[in-house]
Design an enzyme around this catalytic site. Structure first.
Site, PDB file in Angstrom:
ATOM      1  CE  LYS A 122      -4.021   1.861   2.555  1.00  0.00           C
ATOM      2  NZ  LYS A 122      -4.987   1.604   3.645  1.00  0.00           N
ATOM      3  CB  SER A 152      -8.236   3.713   2.563  1.00  0.00           C
ATOM      4  OG  SER A 152      -7.436   3.027   3.519  1.00  0.00           O
ATOM      5  CB  SER A 172      -8.613   0.693   5.362  1.00  0.00           C
ATOM      6  OG  SER A 172      -9.282   1.900   5.220  1.00  0.00           O
TER       7      SER A 172
HETATM    8  N1  GLN Z   1     -13.231   3.941   5.790  1.00  0.00           N
HETATM    9  C1  GLN Z   1     -12.754   4.381   7.060  1.00  0.00           C
HETATM   10  C2  GLN Z   1     -12.443   5.849   7.005  1.00  0.00           C
HETATM   11  O1  GLN Z   1     -12.735   6.458   6.054  1.00  0.00           O
HETATM   12  C3  GLN Z   1     -11.604   3.558   7.488  1.00  0.00           C
HETATM   13  C4  GLN Z   1     -10.342   3.935   6.885  1.00  0.00           C
HETATM   14  C5  GLN Z   1      -9.196   3.071   7.281  1.00  0.00           C
HETATM   15  O2  GLN Z   1      -9.374   2.007   7.893  1.00  0.00           O
HETATM   16  N2  GLN Z   1      -8.010   3.545   6.993  1.00  0.00           N
HETATM   17  O3  GLN Z   1     -11.918   6.405   7.901  1.00  0.00           O
END
Ligand code: GLN
Length: 470
Positions: A76, A151, A175
């Site tokens: 990532k 994400s 995410s």
């Molecule tokens: N979708 C969640 C957010 O927008 C989680 C993001 C993540 O786990 N980095 O914060």
């Protein structure tokens, strides 16, 4: 060429000479070349892959190989790989080159794994659809009209499109698990403090964890065991002798009924979950109805703690220390000009929210209260694991949605995390695995959560379920 199913099989075949590392890597590079221009899973394919392949071959020749030698993996874009760019999906770090290796990268590199490239993500890991990256959206390889989740959308897509054998993601509120669910893969968030965060660009440090994204549970287990190491460079890394979970096997599975009868859950998700519970019963597990009365507050707690920490963490992008710098007539204007141009809309929204939450006069009302509630939620989970071994829920209230469907409705977007966020708030491990076919070529998924350091329990139940899912 047929790619072996698991890391272990791949390793055996390389070792016996049946499969060459070069051929393995080339087959993934070919898929990347064919598919990445439309899927946009990779922001960059690294230019030193040849060198990495030669190094892995040499390790085999000299008998220094490990289970990870020659195994291709994607990173990532928020993990540091010395001498390579890493941008967290942001314009502000477009030209930033890592000056050291993240601990996970170091562990895998020393073991001879091959890093193929860096994958697209929501900017600074803020999002659930990989639509907020400076490097454009990523499409879901199962159905290109749909988002891959986020994400870590690029990470899952890189695997789902056949562009790697393994991938590493980060999970602050879901995410890893939610995108893995959207793309029909296995995604796991380990217990907080088991995998080092050193060299992971921080979003919300008290919730962030790195974890595996794989095609099957066996690989998630192999990769997790490999990166599950104490690290003195991470102040929140837990020493190995303190990582104890005594239970050896799963007998009772708790199901929080109210989660799946609530509003906003797609009917097909409910139906599939009921079917999964029947499968678990037929496998001999005892299903226990449980109540987690504080869990509905986990999302609210998350959206206080996360922006508070993110606003503080992101203050380091100040036009001086890292990345982009737009000169101006004085320092204050330089900060403003750089941050105005370098950060996207969602990141700015969270910085503003977080700064407000932490401001004098509001700190106790919001941040202080959220911290107390977090403690109560942690206790709620600790207590429930005295009566059940693991908990089963759907991973997300809905399936992968159409590109653009939720971009103008940040609240709807944030509901994607309803079932994943509690594990981050409680610090416990959780795994998402596919649970059957859905419409439009998509997949359903189920999440198992376990007690702290109970990863072995998750792997056990997830493997059994995986073998028996239709
Ligand atoms: N979708 C969640 C957010 O927008 C989680 C993001 C993540 O786990 N980095 O914060």
């Amino acid at each position: 060429m047929t790619i072996p199913n698991t890391i272990k099989e791949t390793h055996e075949k390389i070792k016996s000479g049946e499969l060459s590392i070069r051929a393995l890597v080339d087959s993934f590079l070919k898929n990347i070349e064919e598919k990445n221009s439309s899927i946009n899973a990779y922001i960059e394919v690294y230019s030193d892959i040849d060198e990495q392949v030669k190094n892995a071959e040499k390790m085999f020749e000299e008998g220094r190989e490990t289970i990870m030698t020659g195994i291709p993996i994607s990173l990532k874009d928020n993990m540091l790989f010395l001498g390579h760019k890493a941008s967290s999906g942001s314009k502000i770090l477009e030209n930033y080159t890592a000056t050291y290796n993240a601990t996970v990268v170091d562990l895998l590199k020393n073991a001879g794994a091959i890093f193929l490239g860096r994958t697209n993500m929501d900017e600074f890991a803020m999002g659930s659809s990989t639509e907020t990256s400076f490097y454009g959206i990523t499409k879901n390889p199962l159905n290109e009209e749909m988002v891959p989740g986020g994400s870590s959308g690029g990470a899952v897509a890189s695997l789902s499109m056949g562009g790697t054998l393994l991938s590493l993601g980060s999970d602050t509120g879901g995410s890893i698990r939610q995108p893995a669910a959207f793309c029909g893969l296995v995604g796991m968030k380990p217990t907080y403090g088991t995998v080092s965060r050193y060299g992971l660009m921080a979003m919300a440090s008290s919730l962030d964890q790195i974890g595996p994204i794989t095609k099957n549970v066996a690989d998630a287990e192999t990769l997790f065991n490999f990166i599950n190491k104490y690290d003195k460079n991470d102040a929140t890394s837990i020493p190995e002798n303190l990582r104890t979970e005594n239970k050896k096997e799963v007998k009772k599975i708790g199901v929080p009924k109210s989660w799946v009868t609530g509003e906003g859950i797609e009917d097909s998700v409910k139906e599939n979950f009921d079917k999964s519970i029947e499968t678990l019963k037929s496998l001999g597990y005892e299903i226990v109805d449980i109540d987690l009365p504080l869990s509905p507050y986990a999302l609210a707690v998350y959206y206080i703690l996360m922006p508070a920490e993110a606003s503080s963490n992101l203050s380091r992008y100040d036009s001086i220390r890292f990345g982009m710098s737009l000169p101006s007539n004085n320092l204050k204007n330089q900060y403003e000009k750089t941050r105005e141009s370098g950060f996207g809309k969602e990141v700015k929204r969270r910085i503003l929210l977080g700064t407000y939450i932490l401001s004098h006069g509001y700190y106790e009302a919001y941040y202080g209260k959220a911290l107390s509630l977090q403690k109560a939620i942690q206790k709620e989970y600790k207590n429930i694991f005295e009566t059940v071994d693991v908990i089963a829920t759907p991973t997300s209230p809905f399936l992968a949605f159409s590109i653009g469907a939720k971009t103008n409705d940040p609240i709807a977007m944030k509901l994607s995390d309803l079932f994943t966020v509690p594990a981050n708030i409680a610090g416990i491990p959780a795994i998402s695995i596919p649970s059957g076919d859905a419409n439009n070529n998509l997949k359903h998924s189920i999440q198992f959560m376990g007690p702290m350091f109970g990863e072995n329990l998750l792997f056990e139940v997830a493997k059994k379920f995986e073998e028996n899912v239709q």
